[in-house]
Design a protein around this motif. Structure first.
Motif, PDB file in Angstrom:
ATOM      1  N   ASN A   1      -0.433  -6.950  -5.811  1.00 17.01           N
ATOM      2  CA  ASN A   1       0.316  -5.868  -5.168  1.00 17.01           C
ATOM      3  C   ASN A   1       1.123  -5.064  -6.179  1.00 17.01           C
ATOM      4  OD1 ASN A   1       0.231  -6.036  -1.957  1.00 17.01           O
ATOM      5  ND2 ASN A   1      -0.066  -8.073  -2.809  1.00 17.01           N
ATOM      6  N   GLU A   2       1.653  -5.728  -7.186  1.00 13.50           N
ATOM      7  CA  GLU A   2       2.397  -5.030  -8.243  1.00 13.50           C
ATOM      8  C   GLU A   2       1.483  -4.107  -9.040  1.00 13.50           C
ATOM      9  OE1 GLU A   2       5.505  -4.934  -8.416  1.00 13.50           O
ATOM     10  OE2 GLU A   2       6.145  -6.685  -7.291  1.00 13.50           O
ATOM     11  N   ASN A   3       0.252  -4.556  -9.266  1.00  7.63           N
ATOM     12  CA  ASN A   3      -0.702  -3.687  -9.967  1.00  7.63           C
ATOM     13  C   ASN A   3      -0.895  -2.380  -9.203  1.00  7.63           C
ATOM     14  OD1 ASN A   3      -1.224  -5.330 -12.164  1.00  7.63           O
ATOM     15  ND2 ASN A   3      -2.931  -6.385 -11.188  1.00  7.63           N
TER      16      ASN A   3
ATOM     17  N   ASP B   1       9.414  -0.686 -14.002  1.00  7.35           N
ATOM     18  CA  ASP B   1       9.846  -1.815 -13.156  1.00  7.35           C
ATOM     19  C   ASP B   1       8.639  -2.664 -12.761  1.00  7.35           C
ATOM     20  OD1 ASP B   1      12.474  -0.860 -13.123  1.00  7.35           O
ATOM     21  OD2 ASP B   1      12.296   0.099 -11.151  1.00  7.35           O
ATOM     22  N   GLU B   2       7.593  -1.977 -12.295  1.00  6.15           N
ATOM     23  CA  GLU B   2       6.412  -2.716 -11.810  1.00  6.15           C
ATOM     24  C   GLU B   2       5.761  -3.490 -12.963  1.00  6.15           C
ATOM     25  OE1 GLU B   2       6.827  -2.743  -8.930  1.00  6.15           O
ATOM     26  OE2 GLU B   2       6.852  -0.829  -7.880  1.00  6.15           O
ATOM     27  N   ALA B   3       5.822  -2.909 -14.164  1.00  5.40           N
ATOM     28  CA  ALA B   3       5.254  -3.611 -15.323  1.00  5.40           C
ATOM     29  C   ALA B   3       6.005  -4.932 -15.544  1.00  5.40           C
ATOM     30  CB  ALA B   3       5.338  -2.730 -16.562  1.00  5.40           C
ATOM     31  N   ARG B   4       7.340  -4.875 -15.386  1.00  8.08           N
ATOM     32  CA  ARG B   4       8.127  -6.109 -15.529  1.00  8.08           C
ATOM     33  C   ARG B   4       7.805  -7.103 -14.421  1.00  8.08           C
ATOM     34  NH1 ARG B   4      12.440  -2.919 -16.055  1.00  8.08           N
ATOM     35  NH2 ARG B   4      13.163  -3.647 -14.056  1.00  8.08           N
ATOM     36  N   HIS B   5       7.591  -6.561 -13.197  1.00  7.47           N
ATOM     37  CA  HIS B   5       7.284  -7.463 -12.079  1.00  7.47           C
ATOM     38  C   HIS B   5       5.960  -8.194 -12.327  1.00  7.47           C
ATOM     39  CE1 HIS B   5       9.888  -4.625  -9.375  1.00  7.47           C
ATOM     40  NE2 HIS B   5      10.556  -5.163 -10.377  1.00  7.47           N
ATOM     41  N   VAL B   6       4.980  -7.440 -12.830  1.00  4.36           N
ATOM     42  CA  VAL B   6       3.697  -8.079 -13.171  1.00  4.36           C
ATOM     43  C   VAL B   6       3.950  -9.198 -14.189  1.00  4.36           C
ATOM     44  CG1 VAL B   6       1.473  -7.732 -14.322  1.00  4.36           C
ATOM     45  CG2 VAL B   6       2.292  -6.024 -12.681  1.00  4.36           C
TER      46      VAL B   6
ATOM     47  N   ASP C   1      15.028  -3.881  -7.685  1.00  6.46           N
ATOM     48  CA  ASP C   1      14.203  -2.735  -8.109  1.00  6.46           C
ATOM     49  C   ASP C   1      13.461  -2.143  -6.906  1.00  6.46           C
ATOM     50  OD1 ASP C   1      14.939  -3.245 -10.751  1.00  6.46           O
ATOM     51  OD2 ASP C   1      13.142  -4.433 -11.176  1.00  6.46           O
ATOM     52  N   GLU C   2      12.891  -3.037  -6.101  1.00  8.87           N
ATOM     53  CA  GLU C   2      12.093  -2.556  -4.966  1.00  8.87           C
ATOM     54  C   GLU C   2      12.933  -1.736  -3.994  1.00  8.87           C
ATOM     55  OE1 GLU C   2       9.038  -2.441  -4.995  1.00  8.87           O
ATOM     56  OE2 GLU C   2       8.602  -3.914  -6.539  1.00  8.87           O
ATOM     57  N   ALA C   3      14.191  -2.132  -3.830  1.00 11.67           N
ATOM     58  CA  ALA C   3      15.055  -1.389  -2.905  1.00 11.67           C
ATOM     59  C   ALA C   3      15.193   0.078  -3.364  1.00 11.67           C
ATOM     60  CB  ALA C   3      16.423  -2.052  -2.818  1.00 11.67           C
TER      61      ALA C   3
HETATM   62 FE   LIG Z   1       7.300  -4.269  -7.828  1.00 16.29          FE
END
Ligand SMILES: [Fe+2]
Ligand SMILES: [Fe+2]
Length: 405
Positions: free
Chosen positions: A185-187, A217-222, A297-299
């Motif tokens: 999902n992050e991808n 942010d998403e890169a960090r989440h991955v 981050d998502e918020a």
């Molecule tokens: Fe994310």
């Protein structure tokens, strides 16, 4: 160099400075300080100074008058501003808080120019599909960007990767399955906004900045979900056809408003509930710590999605019907798919149960049902923020993908 004040004229002595070594810079500076029609006497000893000065004055729109044995020449300041500045247009104003600083329809030739720059006429046209303020702007964007910058965290140091804990094999496997699903999902959340960045007019600086940091942010989440999945050396879990089908509909959506509605408002909105659930029920402190950072981050991502759609809806009420249609269309496209990965669903129950005891499993199941109800309530609330009435919001939320994102 000396400048003598002999009102209403001034006299400047260039000494041996010539036009081939920068005399024009000094001349421009002194002329800027004179009123239109003001006279400037020039003294200089460099060779051919008068010849160069006469040509320069012609090019810059100033009047040149012959001098005498004391003065090389007199210049009468013309009304034109100097050189390239003559035919420029101010590209709004840098600070978004100033009135009219962010234009509703910035011209194509402003292109990469800094907002607030004086843009020379005749530049190339940049064709952006998102070139109108209504299409991208959110009043909250500058604030969200500032918040995002100060809230960046380093995965290496913000999380205690050495935290010690012991998990049952099955529970660890459940965590790995949930991480596998989250990474997928992050991808999607990384690539979907990335598709649009180069389509947005750079005049809307804060939107580019915000989306860029969202992608980071998403890169960090991955990264953090991947590291958690690999922590105990297990192989990653299952990625299903239905999960990928659901996420691919997001990547395939070419319209920015519809895309961010489905990704940020509905998908990431639903994920807020999932992440809060994991923050509460994840079986180890490391996973809870990771999720706590990610959910902040998502918020922000959700807030931007809601904010810019509210902005667009204020001038384009018909967009609401297109949003509703997008949910219905996606629901139909995914109606033959299996919905949420069964492995993920079971993993969530086991996490929330915390053990294989029948009564704990029943409690875990109830908690996952509660999670689904909370997801539905959250989506309804966000849909109502976009102006859907309660019944519409309930119906549309019910059509949202069973894959959550
Ligand atoms: Fe994310
Ligand atoms: Fe996100």
């Amino acid at each position: 160099m000396t400048i003598t004040e002999t009102s209403p004229s001034r006299i400047i002595d260039f000494e041996d400075l010539s036009f081939t070594s920068g005399a024009h810079l000094l001349l421009k500076r002194v002329l800027r300080e004179l009123p239109v029609g003001g006279r400037l006497g020039v003294r200089a000893v460099a060779q051919d100074f008068a010849v160069h000065l006469r040509g320069w004055c012609r090019a810059q729109g100033h009047k040149y008058l012959d001098g005498d044995d004391q003065i090389v020449a007199w210049i009468v300041r013309g009304s034109a501003t100097d050189g390239r500045w003559r035919q420029t247009e101010r590209a709004g104003w840098s600070d978004a808080r100033e009135k009219d600083s962010v234009r509703t329809a910035p011209p194509a030739n402003w292109g990469f120019a800094a907002r607030g720059a004086a843009v020379e006429a005749g530049g190339p046209a940049f064709h952006y599909s998102l070139q109108m303020k209504d299409q991208v702007w959110a009043e909250i964007a500058p604030k969200l960007y500032a918040q995002a910058v100060t809230s960046q965290w380093n995965p290496q140091t913000a999380i205690n990767w050495e935290a010690s804990f012991v998990l049952d094999e099955d529970v660890e496997q459940a965590v790995v399955q949930v991480m596998t699903y989250l990474i997928e999902n992050e991808n999607a959340a990384l690539q979907v906004p990335a598709r649009f960045i180069a389509q947005i007019h750079p005049h809307f600086r804060e939107i580019l900045q915000l989306l860029a940091i969202q992608i980071a942010d998403e890169a960090r989440h991955v990264e953090v979900f991947t590291r958690r999945a690999a922590l105990r050396g297990r192989e990653l879990g299952l990625s299903t056809v239905s999960g990928q089908q659901s996420l691919k509909t997001l990547l395939d959506e070419p319209d920015f408003a519809l895309s961010s509605f489905m990704l940020s408002v509905l998908g990431e909105g639903t994920f807020l509930n999932l992440l809060w659930f994991l923050e509460q029920h994840a079986p180890d402190p490391l996973t809870r710590e990771i999720v706590r950072l990610v959910v902040q981050d998502e918020a922000r991502h959700v807030a931007f999605g809601v904010g810019h759609l509210q902005y667009q809806l204020a001038t384009d009420a018909a967009l609401r019907d297109r949003l509703a249609l997008a949910i219905t269309r996606r629901h139909e496209a995914l109606s033959q798919t299996a919905g949420l990965n069964e492995e993920v669903f079971d993993a969530l129950i086991l996490l929330a149960a915390g053990s294989w005891q029948p009564k704990d499993l029943a409690a875990g199941y109830t908690r996952v049902q509660t999670l689904k109800n909370e997801m539905h309530a959250g989506r309804k609330a966000r849909l109502e923020k976009l102006g859907f009435n309660e019944a519409e919001a309930a119906e549309l939320s019910g059509l949202h993908t069973r894959n959550f994102m």
